[in-house]
Design a protein around this motif. Structure first.
Motif, PDB file in Angstrom:
ATOM      1  N   GLY A   1       0.818  -1.217   0.000  1.00 66.62           N
ATOM      2  CA  GLY A   1       0.000   0.000   0.000  1.00 66.62           C
ATOM      3  C   GLY A   1       0.851   1.265   0.000  1.00 66.62           C
ATOM      4  O   GLY A   1       0.581   2.219   0.709  1.00 66.62           O
ATOM      5  N   GLY A   2       1.963   1.229  -0.790  1.00 68.74           N
ATOM      6  CA  GLY A   2       2.795   2.424  -0.946  1.00 68.74           C
ATOM      7  C   GLY A   2       3.912   2.511   0.074  1.00 68.74           C
ATOM      8  O   GLY A   2       4.761   3.393   0.006  1.00 68.74           O
ATOM      9  N   ASP A   3       3.964   1.546   1.016  1.00 65.09           N
ATOM     10  CA  ASP A   3       5.022   1.577   2.028  1.00 65.09           C
ATOM     11  C   ASP A   3       6.318   1.038   1.420  1.00 65.09           C
ATOM     12  O   ASP A   3       6.381  -0.096   0.960  1.00 65.09           O
ATOM     13  CB  ASP A   3       4.593   0.690   3.214  1.00 65.09           C
ATOM     14  CG  ASP A   3       5.674   0.601   4.280  1.00 65.09           C
ATOM     15  OD1 ASP A   3       6.645   1.381   4.191  1.00 65.09           O
ATOM     16  OD2 ASP A   3       5.533  -0.233   5.185  1.00 65.09           O
ATOM     17  N   THR A   4       7.366   1.861   1.426  1.00 67.20           N
ATOM     18  CA  THR A   4       8.614   1.456   0.774  1.00 67.20           C
ATOM     19  C   THR A   4       9.603   0.823   1.748  1.00 67.20           C
ATOM     20  O   THR A   4      10.661   0.379   1.354  1.00 67.20           O
ATOM     21  CB  THR A   4       9.301   2.676   0.102  1.00 67.20           C
ATOM     22  OG1 THR A   4       9.450   3.681   1.100  1.00 67.20           O
ATOM     23  CG2 THR A   4       8.521   3.172  -1.082  1.00 67.20           C
ATOM     24  N   SER A   5       9.250   0.758   3.039  1.00 66.25           N
ATOM     25  CA  SER A   5      10.224   0.283   4.021  1.00 66.25           C
ATOM     26  C   SER A   5      10.595  -1.189   3.831  1.00 66.25           C
ATOM     27  O   SER A   5      11.659  -1.620   4.241  1.00 66.25           O
ATOM     28  CB  SER A   5       9.678   0.489   5.433  1.00 66.25           C
ATOM     29  OG  SER A   5       8.514  -0.290   5.577  1.00 66.25           O
ATOM     30  N   ALA A   6       9.708  -1.934   3.202  1.00 66.15           N
ATOM     31  CA  ALA A   6       9.971  -3.377   3.042  1.00 66.15           C
ATOM     32  C   ALA A   6      10.769  -3.684   1.781  1.00 66.15           C
ATOM     33  O   ALA A   6      11.082  -4.831   1.518  1.00 66.15           O
ATOM     34  CB  ALA A   6       8.651  -4.133   2.993  1.00 66.15           C
ATOM     35  N   GLN A   7      11.123  -2.628   1.026  1.00 64.09           N
ATOM     36  CA  GLN A   7      11.745  -2.881  -0.274  1.00 64.09           C
ATOM     37  C   GLN A   7      13.065  -3.645  -0.218  1.00 64.09           C
ATOM     38  O   GLN A   7      13.388  -4.373  -1.127  1.00 64.09           O
ATOM     39  CB  GLN A   7      11.996  -1.555  -0.999  1.00 64.09           C
ATOM     40  CG  GLN A   7      10.720  -1.042  -1.631  1.00 64.09           C
ATOM     41  CD  GLN A   7      10.965   0.248  -2.369  1.00 64.09           C
ATOM     42  OE1 GLN A   7      12.103   0.637  -2.578  1.00 64.09           O
ATOM     43  NE2 GLN A   7       9.907   0.903  -2.751  1.00 64.09           N
ATOM     44  N   THR A   8      13.817  -3.453   0.879  1.00 67.54           N
ATOM     45  CA  THR A   8      15.133  -4.094   0.946  1.00 67.54           C
ATOM     46  C   THR A   8      15.035  -5.611   0.874  1.00 67.54           C
ATOM     47  O   THR A   8      16.008  -6.265   0.551  1.00 67.54           O
ATOM     48  CB  THR A   8      15.840  -3.720   2.258  1.00 67.54           C
ATOM     49  OG1 THR A   8      14.885  -3.808   3.287  1.00 67.54           O
ATOM     50  CG2 THR A   8      16.446  -2.339   2.197  1.00 67.54           C
ATOM     51  N   THR A   9      13.863  -6.170   1.140  1.00 70.86           N
ATOM     52  CA  THR A   9      13.754  -7.630   1.128  1.00 70.86           C
ATOM     53  C   THR A   9      14.005  -8.197  -0.266  1.00 70.86           C
ATOM     54  O   THR A   9      14.404  -9.347  -0.390  1.00 70.86           O
ATOM     55  CB  THR A   9      12.363  -8.091   1.597  1.00 70.86           C
ATOM     56  OG1 THR A   9      11.407  -7.407   0.817  1.00 70.86           O
ATOM     57  CG2 THR A   9      12.153  -7.811   3.064  1.00 70.86           C
ATOM     58  N   THR A  10      13.780  -7.423  -1.306  1.00 64.90           N
ATOM     59  CA  THR A  10      14.014  -7.955  -2.646  1.00 64.90           C
ATOM     60  C   THR A  10      15.445  -7.709  -3.114  1.00 64.90           C
ATOM     61  O   THR A  10      15.874  -8.274  -4.101  1.00 64.90           O
ATOM     62  CB  THR A  10      13.079  -7.298  -3.691  1.00 64.90           C
ATOM     63  OG1 THR A  10      13.114  -5.913  -3.487  1.00 64.90           O
ATOM     64  CG2 THR A  10      11.694  -7.844  -3.629  1.00 64.90           C
ATOM     65  N   MET A  11      16.171  -6.849  -2.402  1.00 64.29           N
ATOM     66  CA  MET A  11      17.535  -6.562  -2.833  1.00 64.29           C
ATOM     67  C   MET A  11      18.384  -7.821  -2.632  1.00 64.29           C
ATOM     68  O   MET A  11      18.219  -8.557  -1.670  1.00 64.29           O
ATOM     69  CB  MET A  11      18.154  -5.433  -1.993  1.00 64.29           C
ATOM     70  CG  MET A  11      17.389  -4.142  -2.061  1.00 64.29           C
ATOM     71  SD  MET A  11      17.511  -3.345  -3.645  1.00 64.29           S
ATOM     72  CE  MET A  11      18.944  -2.352  -3.347  1.00 64.29           C
ATOM     73  N   GLN A  12      19.310  -8.055  -3.572  1.00 69.70           N
ATOM     74  CA  GLN A  12      20.194  -9.208  -3.440  1.00 69.70           C
ATOM     75  C   GLN A  12      21.179  -9.002  -2.303  1.00 69.70           C
ATOM     76  O   GLN A  12      21.821  -7.966  -2.215  1.00 69.70           O
ATOM     77  CB  GLN A  12      20.991  -9.384  -4.737  1.00 69.70           C
ATOM     78  CG  GLN A  12      20.203 -10.099  -5.800  1.00 69.70           C
ATOM     79  CD  GLN A  12      19.858 -11.502  -5.389  1.00 69.70           C
ATOM     80  OE1 GLN A  12      20.731 -12.270  -5.044  1.00 69.70           O
ATOM     81  NE2 GLN A  12      18.599 -11.836  -5.413  1.00 69.70           N
ATOM     82  N   LYS A  13      21.257  -9.968  -1.418  1.00 71.59           N
ATOM     83  CA  LYS A  13      22.262  -9.880  -0.363  1.00 71.59           C
ATOM     84  C   LYS A  13      23.481 -10.665  -0.818  1.00 71.59           C
ATOM     85  O   LYS A  13      23.354 -11.702  -1.448  1.00 71.59           O
ATOM     86  CB  LYS A  13      21.701 -10.489   0.925  1.00 71.59           C
ATOM     87  CG  LYS A  13      20.631  -9.618   1.527  1.00 71.59           C
ATOM     88  CD  LYS A  13      20.113 -10.278   2.805  1.00 71.59           C
ATOM     89  CE  LYS A  13      18.686  -9.911   3.053  1.00 71.59           C
ATOM     90  NZ  LYS A  13      17.728 -10.692   2.260  1.00 71.59           N
ATOM     91  N   GLN A  14      24.679 -10.159  -0.514  1.00 67.14           N
ATOM     92  CA  GLN A  14      25.907 -10.863  -0.892  1.00 67.14           C
ATOM     93  C   GLN A  14      26.010 -12.166  -0.118  1.00 67.14           C
ATOM     94  O   GLN A  14      25.843 -12.185   1.087  1.00 67.14           O
ATOM     95  CB  GLN A  14      27.126  -9.998  -0.569  1.00 67.14           C
ATOM     96  CG  GLN A  14      27.414  -8.966  -1.618  1.00 67.14           C
ATOM     97  CD  GLN A  14      27.959  -9.588  -2.904  1.00 67.14           C
ATOM     98  OE1 GLN A  14      28.193 -10.791  -2.968  1.00 67.14           O
ATOM     99  NE2 GLN A  14      28.119  -8.782  -3.919  1.00 67.14           N
ATOM    100  N   LYS A  15      26.260 -13.243  -0.818  1.00 65.42           N
ATOM    101  CA  LYS A  15      26.425 -14.516  -0.133  1.00 65.42           C
ATOM    102  C   LYS A  15      27.819 -15.044  -0.397  1.00 65.42           C
ATOM    103  O   LYS A  15      28.287 -14.997  -1.515  1.00 65.42           O
ATOM    104  CB  LYS A  15      25.406 -15.538  -0.656  1.00 65.42           C
ATOM    105  CG  LYS A  15      23.997 -15.185  -0.304  1.00 65.42           C
ATOM    106  CD  LYS A  15      23.043 -16.035  -1.114  1.00 65.42           C
ATOM    107  CE  LYS A  15      21.765 -15.298  -1.397  1.00 65.42           C
ATOM    108  NZ  LYS A  15      21.903 -14.289  -2.436  1.00 65.42           N
TER     109      LYS A  15
END
Ligand code: HEC
Length: 208
Positions: A190-204
């Motif tokens: 609903g327009g909340d951008t705070s959760a966006q980092t979950t799709t960012m690739q994390k370095q493994k």
């Protein structure tokens, strides 16, 4: 003429002949990587590569205990760093892999699987010259991340469709795909951008 000088001359003529043959092949086929390497090229490259792997790696066993967790860590690392060339199932049938020269081998196939743990570890840690295979480690025998990858490569022939689906989610995304996912997530939140980092690739695993 002495007998040994005839011998040297014959060897020189043979080498020159082989160079001429190779030059003709190059002129005919150019530098294109589209055609698969010829049998002679593959045999020469594989033999030279086998000779370049220090003998002690042939007997080296994976020092990391192979647990489901270790295999899973290797899976995530592989999906992020290796699948771009080798494909999630190890076949090499990826967009990049198909156009490389030499092609990435089928890592789940007999040839790779019959190599010892150390022989699989070595190219991951040190790379393979004159090919697209980069070095992922800083050298030495104790790179835990590379050994975890060896554990996962051993598991490749038994890869389940569920594991492959998980890898697809872990594969690096291009900027367009990333934006699409972010927009989708933003919409769902609903327009909340705070959760966006979950799709960012994390370095493994490895930094590279
Ligand atoms: C940029 C493309 C690329 C990436 C990324 C890549 N590889 Fe490779 N890899 C290759 C190519 C090409 C070869 C074949 C080289 C040859 O034939 O000499 C290869 C060969 C290998 C081999 C040797 C297999 C055999 O049978 O000889 C192993 C093992 C391997 N790669 C594992 C990995 C792992 C694990 C990763 C990720 C950490 C990885 N590769 C990332 C391109 C790549």
């Amino acid at each position: 003429m002495k007998r040994w000088s005839v011998g040297i001359l014959a060897v020189l003529v043979l080498i020159l002949g082989m160079c001429a043959l190779y030059a003709t092949h190059m002129i005919r086929h150019g530098f294109s990587t589209r055609t698969p390497p010829s049998g002679v090229e593959t045999t020469m490259a594989t033999t030279m590569r086998d000779m370049a792997v220090p003998a002690r790696y042939k007997t080296l066993k994976n020092p990391v205990p192979v647990t489901p967790e270790v295999i899973h860590e290797g899976l995530a690392h592989y999906a992020d760093h290796c699948a771009v060339c080798h494909a999630n199932n190890g076949s090499g049938d990826s967009m990049l892999g198909k156009g490389m020269y030499p092609r990435p081998p089928n890592l789940a196939g007999q040839e790779t699987q019959s190599m010892s743990d150390g022989e699989i570890y070595y190219p991951i840690e040190y790379g393979i010259r004159l090919s697209g295979m980069p070095a992922f480690g800083d050298g030495g025998d104790n790179d835990i991340e590379s050994w975890k990858l060896v554990a996962f490569l051993r598991h490749l022939p038994k890869l389940t469709p569920e594991e492959e689906a998980e890898m697809e989610r872990l594969n690096p995304k291009g900027p367009d795909e990333m934006k699409e996912e972010m927009d989708e997530e933003k919409f769902l939140n609903g327009g909340d951008t705070s959760a966006q980092t979950t799709t960012m690739q994390k370095q493994k695993g490895h930094k590279r």
